[in-house]
Design an enzyme around this catalytic site. Structure first.
Site, PDB file in Angstrom:
ATOM      1  N   ASP A 146       0.842  -1.194   0.000  1.00 25.52           N
ATOM      2  CA  ASP A 146       0.000   0.000   0.000  1.00 25.52           C
ATOM      3  C   ASP A 146       0.874   1.239   0.000  1.00 25.52           C
ATOM      4  O   ASP A 146       2.010   1.228   0.488  1.00 25.52           O
ATOM      5  CB  ASP A 146      -0.882   0.033   1.255  1.00 25.52           C
ATOM      6  N   ARG A 147       0.328   2.326  -0.501  1.00 24.95           N
ATOM      7  CA  ARG A 147       1.037   3.602  -0.461  1.00 24.95           C
ATOM      8  C   ARG A 147       1.444   3.960   0.962  1.00 24.95           C
ATOM      9  O   ARG A 147       2.521   4.504   1.215  1.00 24.95           O
ATOM     10  CB  ARG A 147       0.144   4.701  -1.051  1.00 24.95           C
TER      11      ARG A 147
END
Length: 306
Positions: A146-147
């Site tokens: 995930d970012r």
């Protein structure tokens, strides 16, 4: 052939500033010309901008022939173009290359940096930065983070051997270790194994737990206690989206600064002051080509707030 089964074509445009060209297969539709189609297909890009891009030769067909504003729309054709954003927020954190050979590259990703171009990030992504830095045009992530998550990401840059490394994830032959800061739960006995059935939630960006046979499993150990919060080691046996975040929240210890679980909070926009305290610490596997044991560890740390 349905769109989902169409092969990924070889791009006739080069990587530019670390950005590979995007492509689009044209389905059935009644459009007078390509300019009319592109304006309708991408409402965030103006007619003037598409015209300028086509005049520069930044939109081409499968053979590399420039697509003009008055080019006829043809079902089954494939076009290539560069994704561009008028403004992209800089991510003020740097990645590190941990390892590189003739097949793979291993990077240490900072918080807030997306792995691949998505949404409002194109150049400010790990993939684009690494392509520009290394010149490896065939660089492709074998898995994702995930970012909001920092840590180790494995890339392939050799098409001939990419599938061999991808198979390691499919066969669960990769040993992945994460660390997280989360509330202290003295009443729980560690180490523990948590299993549940996960499904897509509402909105679709979230996951949820549902009744039924478990399809997600996480092993959790307590590493260090800092009073109200503790440092945990997480080993995901399966790879469901947001699995670690969902499981920690379900146990009553949501990861510090998690804006998704247990409650979805408003988008923080460009605020990078409170990173999710989740780190992909290690990844280990037996190299399928050399037979050597590979082990890569993040150089980053999670620090509890003082």
């Amino acid at each position: 052939m349905s769109r989902s089964r169409r092969p990924r074509p070889a791009p006739p445009l080069p990587v530019r500033d670390g950005i590979s060209p995007s492509y689009l297969w044209l389905d059935a539709g009644e459009w007078a010309n390509m300019l009319e189609f592109l304006v309708a297909r991408f409402p965030g890009v103006s007619q003037a901008e598409w015209t300028a891009r086509m005049e520069k030769g930044d939109v081409v067909d499968l053979e590399g022939i420039p697509v003009r504003a008055d080019t006829s729309y043809r079902r089954g054709a494939c076009i290539f173009y560069y994704r561009e954003l008028a403004h992209e927020t800089p991510i003020p954190f740097a990645e590190t290359i941990l390892f590189q050979d003739e097949h793979i590259l291993v990077a240490d990703k900072p918080h807030f940096l997306p792995v691949i171009p998505t949404g409002r990030f194109v150049r400010e992504t790990l993939l684009a930065r690494l392509k520009q830095r290394t010149g490896l045009q065939d660089l492709t992530p074998i898995h994702r983070l995930d970012r909001e998550t920092a840590g180790v990401v494995l890339f392939s840059h050799n098409r001939a051997t990419r599938g061999i490394y991808q198979a390691l994830f499919q066969q669960r032959a990769m040993d992945k270790v994460y660390e997280a800061l989360a509330p202290t739960r003295p009443e729980l006995q560690f180490p523990l194994i948590y299993r549940s059935r996960m499904a897509e939630g509402e909105p679709f960006i979230c996951m949820k737990e549902v009744d039924g046979e478990p399809n997600a499993e996480t092993h959790i150990e307590l590493l260090e206690n800092f009073g109200p919060v503790s440092l945990y080691r997480l080993r995901p046996i399966t790879g469901r989206r947001h699995q670690l975040r969902v499981h920690m929240a379900a146990l009553g210890m949501p990861i510090v600064n998690d804006a998704f679980y247990p409650v979805l909070l408003p988008c923080k926009g460009d605020d990078v002051s409170k990173p999710l305290q989740l780190l992909a610490r290690e990844i280990a596997f037996t190299d399928p080509l050399s037979g050597l044991m590979r082990h890569f560890a993040s150089e980053r740390t999670l620090e509890p707030a003082r």
